[in-house]
Design a protein around this motif. Structure first.
Motif, mmCIF file in Angstrom:
data_model
loop_
_atom_site.group_PDB
_atom_site.id
_atom_site.type_symbol
_atom_site.label_atom_id
_atom_site.label_comp_id
_atom_site.label_asym_id
_atom_site.label_seq_id
_atom_site.Cartn_x
_atom_site.Cartn_y
_atom_site.Cartn_z
ATOM 1 N N MET A 1 0.843 -1.175 0.000
ATOM 2 C CA MET A 1 0.000 0.000 0.000
ATOM 3 C C MET A 1 0.889 1.238 0.000
ATOM 4 S SD MET A 1 -2.864 1.373 2.671
ATOM 5 C CE MET A 1 -4.062 0.158 2.258
ATOM 6 N N THR A 2 0.499 2.240 -0.753
ATOM 7 C CA THR A 2 1.244 3.489 -0.842
ATOM 8 C C THR A 2 0.509 4.564 -0.058
ATOM 9 O OG1 THR A 2 2.024 2.903 -3.046
ATOM 10 C CG2 THR A 2 2.138 5.213 -2.446
ATOM 11 N N THR A 3 1.244 5.342 0.717
ATOM 12 C CA THR A 3 0.673 6.453 1.469
ATOM 13 C C THR A 3 1.053 7.752 0.779
ATOM 14 O OG1 THR A 3 0.885 5.217 3.523
ATOM 15 C CG2 THR A 3 0.587 7.594 3.711
ATOM 16 N N LEU A 4 0.063 8.608 0.529
ATOM 17 C CA LEU A 4 0.285 9.894 -0.116
ATOM 18 C C LEU A 4 -0.039 11.009 0.878
ATOM 19 C CD1 LEU A 4 -1.524 9.106 -3.485
ATOM 20 C CD2 LEU A 4 0.914 8.919 -3.001
ATOM 21 N N LYS A 15 2.433 8.867 -7.083
ATOM 22 C CA LYS A 15 3.815 8.465 -7.316
ATOM 23 C C LYS A 15 3.951 7.810 -8.689
ATOM 24 C CE LYS A 15 4.789 8.212 -2.503
ATOM 25 N NZ LYS A 15 5.674 7.776 -1.480
ATOM 26 N N LYS A 16 5.167 7.865 -9.200
ATOM 27 C CA LYS A 16 5.473 7.374 -10.543
ATOM 28 C C LYS A 16 5.005 5.937 -10.754
ATOM 29 C CE LYS A 16 9.390 7.780 -13.609
ATOM 30 N NZ LYS A 16 10.834 8.004 -13.666
ATOM 31 N N GLU A 17 5.263 5.064 -9.779
ATOM 32 C CA GLU A 17 4.873 3.659 -9.955
ATOM 33 C C GLU A 17 3.353 3.481 -10.021
ATOM 34 O OE1 GLU A 17 6.212 4.416 -5.702
ATOM 35 O OE2 GLU A 17 7.161 4.622 -7.622
#
Length: 83
Positions: A1-4, A15-17
């Motif tokens: 999981m990505t946190t922004l 994010k780029k990915e």
């Protein structure tokens, strides 16, 4: 999981990915739909169009004029997996 992180202006940078995962490049658009439970659905906006949109796209790019026979031969080779 990505946190922004949300900026003071209420903006979020993906994010780029994540953009690569969506298949989105600079200048393209994404859609965001609110979902139940405080979630969002994010997807790339796919361009729609028909054959009419590609007619003439290469006009003026070459001086070569292909005959119908040459076009048919290229098409047949393409379908056969030949170059």
């Amino acid at each position: 999981m990505t946190t922004l992180t949300v900026t003071s202006k209420g903006q979020v940078t993906l994010k780029k990915e994540l953009l690569q995962h969506l298949g989105v490049k600079p200048g393209q658009k994404i859609e965001v739909d609110p979902m139940p439970g405080g979630q969002l659905a994010v997807r790339a906006v796919r361009q729609e169009g028909g054959w009419e949109d590609v007619f003439g796209i290469l006009a003026g790019e070459t001086d070569k004029v292909a005959t119908i026979e040459e076009m048919n031969e290229a098409i047949a080779k393409g379908w056969a997996g030949l170059k």
